[in-house]
Motif scaffolding. Structure first.
Motif: not given
Length: 128
Positions: A44-65
């Protein structure tokens, strides 16, 4: 999910509750949320989809052109592009070159596993 899909410290969800894996006993997952202990069937346990919120929580830096188009999210040797529910993951294989891209639909725990396998470091929440 199966027992092999679990690793201590990774994030999963059950009935809308996102939790950090605590313990597996027989075919049950045991975790705590808001002071209550849950014992639930592993199926009954599921994965949590990765989205922008999770990436930012993990410390990823958002990079734009320069023109404002989103390229992706970066850690020093790891970069991710979100593409219609799928992730394009690329890792640095040397100081100058990036390795092959992995295209797949990933969940948070899978991203954590992949990051650990490639970087030998846990991917944990640092922002949030």
């Amino acid at each position: 999910m199966e027992t092999k899909d679990f690793r201590y410290g990774q994030y999963y969800q059950y009935d809308g509750i996102i939790f950090k894996h605590i313990c597996i006993y027989c075919d049950n997952v045991i975790f705590h949320h808001e002071g209550k202990q849950y014992i639930v069937d592993i199926k009954d346990v599921e994965g949590v989809p990765v989205d922008e919120e999770w990436l930012l929580k993990f410390g990823f830096e958002k990079v734009e052109y320069i023109d404002g188009l989103l390229w992706g999210y970066h850690l020093p040797n790891f970069r991710v592009e979100l593409n219609e529910g799928y992730l394009v993951i690329e890792t640095r294989c040397s100081k100058r070159n990036w390795g092959e891209k992995l295209h797949n639909k990933y969940y948070v725990h899978q991203l954590q596993l992949l990051h650990f396998a490639l970087e030998q470091k846990e991917l944990t929440i640092i922002n949030g």
